[in-house]
Design a protein around this motif. Structure first.
Motif, PDB file in Angstrom:
ATOM      1  N   ALA A 131       0.820  -1.213   0.000  1.00 55.59           N
ATOM      2  CA  ALA A 131       0.000   0.000   0.000  1.00 55.59           C
ATOM      3  C   ALA A 131       0.844   1.250   0.000  1.00 55.59           C
ATOM      4  O   ALA A 131       0.448   2.271  -0.542  1.00 55.59           O
ATOM      5  N   ALA A 132       2.016   1.159   0.632  1.00 52.68           N
ATOM      6  CA  ALA A 132       2.855   2.358   0.742  1.00 52.68           C
ATOM      7  C   ALA A 132       3.945   2.398  -0.307  1.00 52.68           C
ATOM      8  O   ALA A 132       4.637   3.400  -0.425  1.00 52.68           O
ATOM      9  N   ALA A 133       4.107   1.351  -1.064  1.00 48.57           N
ATOM     10  CA  ALA A 133       5.225   1.294  -1.999  1.00 48.57           C
ATOM     11  C   ALA A 133       5.162   2.413  -3.027  1.00 48.57           C
ATOM     12  O   ALA A 133       6.177   2.997  -3.398  1.00 48.57           O
ATOM     13  N   ALA A 134       3.934   2.711  -3.512  1.00 50.19           N
ATOM     14  CA  ALA A 134       3.815   3.778  -4.511  1.00 50.19           C
ATOM     15  C   ALA A 134       4.219   5.116  -3.942  1.00 50.19           C
ATOM     16  O   ALA A 134       4.857   5.930  -4.600  1.00 50.19           O
ATOM     17  N   VAL A 135       3.830   5.396  -2.681  1.00 54.77           N
ATOM     18  CA  VAL A 135       4.197   6.660  -2.055  1.00 54.77           C
ATOM     19  C   VAL A 135       5.703   6.759  -1.905  1.00 54.77           C
ATOM     20  O   VAL A 135       6.301   7.814  -2.063  1.00 54.77           O
ATOM     21  N   ASP A 136       6.369   5.635  -1.583  1.00 60.38           N
ATOM     22  CA  ASP A 136       7.803   5.639  -1.386  1.00 60.38           C
ATOM     23  C   ASP A 136       8.559   6.042  -2.642  1.00 60.38           C
ATOM     24  O   ASP A 136       9.707   6.450  -2.572  1.00 60.38           O
ATOM     25  N   GLU A 137       7.925   5.889  -3.806  1.00 61.57           N
ATOM     26  CA  GLU A 137       8.582   6.243  -5.049  1.00 61.57           C
ATOM     27  C   GLU A 137       8.626   7.753  -5.247  1.00 61.57           C
ATOM     28  O   GLU A 137       9.390   8.249  -6.070  1.00 61.57           O
ATOM     29  N   PHE A 138       7.842   8.499  -4.520  1.00 64.87           N
ATOM     30  CA  PHE A 138       7.790   9.928  -4.712  1.00 64.87           C
ATOM     31  C   PHE A 138       9.001  10.595  -4.101  1.00 64.87           C
ATOM     32  O   PHE A 138       9.605  10.101  -3.157  1.00 64.87           O
ATOM     33  N   THR A 139       9.336  11.750  -4.625  1.00 61.79           N
ATOM     34  CA  THR A 139      10.362  12.556  -3.983  1.00 61.79           C
ATOM     35  C   THR A 139       9.774  13.182  -2.722  1.00 61.79           C
ATOM     36  O   THR A 139       8.552  13.271  -2.554  1.00 61.79           O
ATOM     37  N   LEU A 140      10.652  13.613  -1.832  1.00 66.53           N
ATOM     38  CA  LEU A 140      10.203  14.241  -0.601  1.00 66.53           C
ATOM     39  C   LEU A 140       9.365  15.481  -0.895  1.00 66.53           C
ATOM     40  O   LEU A 140       8.321  15.702  -0.265  1.00 66.53           O
ATOM     41  N   GLY A 141       9.788  16.276  -1.847  1.00 68.65           N
ATOM     42  CA  GLY A 141       9.051  17.501  -2.159  1.00 68.65           C
ATOM     43  C   GLY A 141       7.635  17.216  -2.604  1.00 68.65           C
ATOM     44  O   GLY A 141       6.696  17.899  -2.186  1.00 68.65           O
ATOM     45  N   ARG A 142       7.456  16.223  -3.452  1.00 68.44           N
ATOM     46  CA  ARG A 142       6.111  15.883  -3.924  1.00 68.44           C
ATOM     47  C   ARG A 142       5.249  15.382  -2.774  1.00 68.44           C
ATOM     48  O   ARG A 142       4.062  15.709  -2.681  1.00 68.44           O
ATOM     49  N   GLN A 143       5.831  14.587  -1.902  1.00 69.87           N
ATOM     50  CA  GLN A 143       5.054  14.073  -0.775  1.00 69.87           C
ATOM     51  C   GLN A 143       4.610  15.197   0.150  1.00 69.87           C
ATOM     52  O   GLN A 143       3.464  15.226   0.616  1.00 69.87           O
ATOM     53  N   VAL A 144       5.504  16.145   0.420  1.00 67.86           N
ATOM     54  CA  VAL A 144       5.161  17.260   1.298  1.00 67.86           C
ATOM     55  C   VAL A 144       4.086  18.130   0.666  1.00 67.86           C
ATOM     56  O   VAL A 144       3.112  18.527   1.338  1.00 67.86           O
ATOM     57  N   ARG A 145       4.215  18.422  -0.623  1.00 70.58           N
ATOM     58  CA  ARG A 145       3.208  19.264  -1.284  1.00 70.58           C
ATOM     59  C   ARG A 145       1.841  18.584  -1.288  1.00 70.58           C
ATOM     60  O   ARG A 145       0.814  19.239  -1.084  1.00 70.58           O
ATOM     61  N   ALA A 146       1.825  17.282  -1.507  1.00 68.80           N
ATOM     62  CA  ALA A 146       0.553  16.554  -1.483  1.00 68.80           C
ATOM     63  C   ALA A 146      -0.054  16.571  -0.085  1.00 68.80           C
ATOM     64  O   ALA A 146      -1.270  16.737   0.082  1.00 68.80           O
ATOM     65  N   ALA A 147       0.780  16.410   0.922  1.00 72.11           N
ATOM     66  CA  ALA A 147       0.284  16.416   2.299  1.00 72.11           C
ATOM     67  C   ALA A 147      -0.303  17.766   2.669  1.00 72.11           C
ATOM     68  O   ALA A 147      -1.353  17.849   3.328  1.00 72.11           O
ATOM     69  N   VAL A 205      -4.255   8.119   2.118  1.00 74.81           N
ATOM     70  CA  VAL A 205      -4.450   8.993   0.955  1.00 74.81           C
ATOM     71  C   VAL A 205      -3.430   8.676  -0.129  1.00 74.81           C
ATOM     72  O   VAL A 205      -3.032   9.536  -0.889  1.00 74.81           O
ATOM     73  N   HIS A 206      -3.020   7.413  -0.213  1.00 75.29           N
ATOM     74  CA  HIS A 206      -2.014   7.053  -1.210  1.00 75.29           C
ATOM     75  C   HIS A 206      -2.504   7.344  -2.626  1.00 75.29           C
ATOM     76  O   HIS A 206      -1.749   7.806  -3.465  1.00 75.29           O
ATOM     77  N   ALA A 207      -3.800   7.067  -2.878  1.00 72.93           N
ATOM     78  CA  ALA A 207      -4.314   7.295  -4.228  1.00 72.93           C
ATOM     79  C   ALA A 207      -4.279   8.768  -4.582  1.00 72.93           C
ATOM     80  O   ALA A 207      -3.891   9.155  -5.682  1.00 72.93           O
ATOM     81  N   ALA A 208      -4.680   9.607  -3.641  1.00 69.55           N
ATOM     82  CA  ALA A 208      -4.655  11.043  -3.897  1.00 69.55           C
ATOM     83  C   ALA A 208      -3.229  11.527  -4.095  1.00 69.55           C
ATOM     84  O   ALA A 208      -2.951  12.381  -4.943  1.00 69.55           O
ATOM     85  N   THR A 209      -2.296  10.973  -3.350  1.00 74.41           N
ATOM     86  CA  THR A 209      -0.906  11.379  -3.486  1.00 74.41           C
ATOM     87  C   THR A 209      -0.357  10.980  -4.846  1.00 74.41           C
ATOM     88  O   THR A 209       0.363  11.728  -5.487  1.00 74.41           O
ATOM     89  N   ARG A 210      -0.711   9.763  -5.293  1.00 76.33           N
ATOM     90  CA  ARG A 210      -0.260   9.334  -6.610  1.00 76.33           C
ATOM     91  C   ARG A 210      -0.810  10.238  -7.701  1.00 76.33           C
ATOM     92  O   ARG A 210      -0.102  10.600  -8.654  1.00 76.33           O
ATOM     93  N   ALA A 211      -2.079  10.623  -7.552  1.00 76.05           N
ATOM     94  CA  ALA A 211      -2.684  11.487  -8.563  1.00 76.05           C
ATOM     95  C   ALA A 211      -1.993  12.850  -8.593  1.00 76.05           C
ATOM     96  O   ALA A 211      -1.729  13.413  -9.653  1.00 76.05           O
ATOM     97  N   ALA A 212      -1.711  13.377  -7.406  1.00 73.55           N
ATOM     98  CA  ALA A 212      -1.054  14.674  -7.338  1.00 73.55           C
ATOM     99  C   ALA A 212       0.346  14.615  -7.951  1.00 73.55           C
ATOM    100  O   ALA A 212       0.768  15.496  -8.672  1.00 73.55           O
ATOM    101  N   ALA A 213       1.046  13.526  -7.637  1.00 70.86           N
ATOM    102  CA  ALA A 213       2.401  13.372  -8.173  1.00 70.86           C
ATOM    103  C   ALA A 213       2.373  13.236  -9.702  1.00 70.86           C
ATOM    104  O   ALA A 213       3.203  13.798 -10.390  1.00 70.86           O
ATOM    105  N   ALA A 214       1.372  12.495 -10.198  1.00 69.25           N
ATOM    106  CA  ALA A 214       1.264  12.334 -11.652  1.00 69.25           C
ATOM    107  C   ALA A 214       0.965  13.661 -12.326  1.00 69.25           C
ATOM    108  O   ALA A 214       1.497  13.967 -13.401  1.00 69.25           O
ATOM    109  N   ALA A 215       0.128  14.484 -11.690  1.00 67.64           N
ATOM    110  CA  ALA A 215      -0.217  15.784 -12.272  1.00 67.64           C
ATOM    111  C   ALA A 215       1.009  16.691 -12.320  1.00 67.64           C
ATOM    112  O   ALA A 215       1.206  17.443 -13.271  1.00 67.64           O
ATOM    113  N   GLU A 216       1.845  16.610 -11.270  1.00 68.27           N
ATOM    114  CA  GLU A 216       3.028  17.455 -11.238  1.00 68.27           C
ATOM    115  C   GLU A 216       4.080  17.002 -12.237  1.00 68.27           C
ATOM    116  O   GLU A 216       4.865  17.793 -12.739  1.00 68.27           O
ATOM    117  N   ALA A 217       4.113  15.684 -12.462  1.00 71.02           N
ATOM    118  CA  ALA A 217       5.087  15.160 -13.393  1.00 71.02           C
ATOM    119  C   ALA A 217       4.784  15.619 -14.828  1.00 71.02           C
ATOM    120  O   ALA A 217       5.662  15.840 -15.621  1.00 71.02           O
TER     121      ALA A 217
END
Length: 413
Positions: A200-216, A401-413
């Motif tokens: 469940a957390a593996a996808a979040v772990d792929e994000f950079t710290l900056g993306r994770q903080v902005r999503a949070a 909120v892993h799904a929301a975080t993935r979506a946010a990261a994809a949008a930023e990418a």
């Protein structure tokens, strides 16, 4: 690399106990500073407001340093961070007796020692253990580590006051500085590598710290936690800085304030362990709501009670049960929402909000005393903020909120 199942019970307990011992020392250094306010004022003549402001800067710096050190710990491990922090904490305390200006106190107590304590505080220690323990053990570990900080307050408050009375505040400060160096050898017990992430957390772990903080920071539940923690910091900083002054205003000896601070620590050991245990069974937002609402009731009853030594002891015991019991459910919610990969950073940011509240609690307490001659308005503010914090935790949702975080990261990418 170790795994959740590979970590033996002995290794897990060694990790938890070392983290608890480090927090015991760093929190003892932070939560006994109020005992030095009057002696420093007598020695330097700077005034309560000026010294309170320097200590308020320390409250803010303790919080501001934690997401920074947390990010370093998330990348390179907590041991190096704790070693650097221990050296800074000892240096700041040891240098304090040699300064006699507000700017000097802001540098020693406000920056060096406060940032050093932040490097060995909640976000780094709870984050490090959460990354190495299975999910079902994390609430208990957070409560146990938190109890270590409370035990430090219980033990060190009367000891520091006794040394101040027997040998003076300079000897007490130097002794405290020497004690904080014990965090350095303890840091080596915190070495180790993170356990692998769950699916469940593996996808979040792929994000950079900056993306994770902005999503949070876009997540409302995370922001509600910040708001509640602001209030918690306001309460704690006001009390650790100005409870000795409140006791003195009531015509009671300094020993009453030291005993009261010790009782707060003692009863928060039970409160932290109970909060950690209940976090495994009940929704953590309900725990936070109950804790904050309970504080409002406790402070209201204190204001109505006669100001005797017994009143302060009962008040300290009751308030102590909820003192830092907010930490396990808050850290637990952050981990539940976003996983543990960047927990030291994300929880560190909530502690920054905690210490922004702490800055105002310490500083406004001094201003209240100077302008009104007592702390009445601060107690009223405490009650209102506690009720507001209880309400703001109600809309928190506890789903990941892993799904929301993935979506946010994809949008930023």
């Amino acid at each position: 690399m170790t795994t959740d199942t590979a970590m033996s019970p002995r290794a897990a307990w060694l990790l938890i106990l070392s983290a608890s011992a480090i927090l015991m020392i760093t929190m003892a250094a932070r939560l006994t500073t109020g005992l030095f306010l009057s002696p420093i004022n007598t020695s330097t003549g700077l005034g309560v407001a000026s010294i309170s402001f320097a200590m308020a800067v320390g409250q803010f710096m303790w919080g501001a340093s934690q997401p920074i050190f947390g990010a370093v710990a998330d990348k390179w491990g907590p041991a190096r961070v704790i070693v650097v922090g221990g050296a800074m904490l000892a240096l700041g305390l040891a240098a304090t007796p040699f300064v006699s200006s507000q700017w000097g106190l802001m540098l020693t107590l406000g920056v060096l020692s406060a940032a050093g304590a932040g490097a060995g505080s909640f976000s780094i220690l709870i984050g490090a253990t959460a990354q190495r323990l299975p999910a079902e053990r994390r609430p208990f570990a957070a409560g146990f580590i938190n109890a270590g900080g409370s035990f430090g307050q219980f033990v060190f408050s009367p000891l520091v006051q006794a040394v101040i009375q027997a040998s003076g505040w300079v000897v007490a400060m130097m002794s405290l500085a020497a004690t904080t160096l014990l965090t350095i050898p303890l840091a080596f017990l915190m070495r180790g590598r993170q356990a692998p992430s769950t699916a469940a957390a593996a996808a979040v772990d792929e994000f950079t710290l900056g993306r994770q903080v902005r999503a949070a920071l876009r997540d409302k539940s995370y922001l509600y936690l910040h708001a509640g923690f602001f209030t918690c910091g306001f309460h704690i900083a006001f009390l650790v800085t100005h409870l000795p002054g409140e006791v003195a205003l009531c015509g009671l000896p300094a020993g009453v304030s030291a005993t009261a601070l010790g009782l707060i620590g003692l009863f928060n050991i039970a409160g932290s362990l109970v909060a950690g245990a209940l976090g495994q069974r009940y929704r953590m937002k309900w725990l936070l709501t109950a804790i904050y609402a309970g504080r409002a009731v406790i402070i209201g009853l204190y204001l109505l009670a006669p100001k005797t030594a017994l009143t302060f002891y009962i008040f300290a015991a009751a308030l102590g049960f909820s003192w830092l019991a907010t930490v396990p459910p808050t850290a637990g919610l952050v981990g539940k929402l976003f996983g543990t990969r960047y927990l030291s950073t994300l929880f560190g940011l909530t502690l920054l909000s905690h210490q922004v509240g702490g800055f105002f609690g310490a500083w406004l307490g001094g201003l209240s005393f100077v302008h009104f001659g007592d702390y009445s308005w601060m107690w009223y503010a405490d009650i209102l903020l506690a009720l507001a914090a209880a309400l703001v935790n109600l809309p928190i949702r506890e789903a990941p909120v892993h799904a929301a975080t993935r979506a946010a990261a994809a949008a930023e990418a």
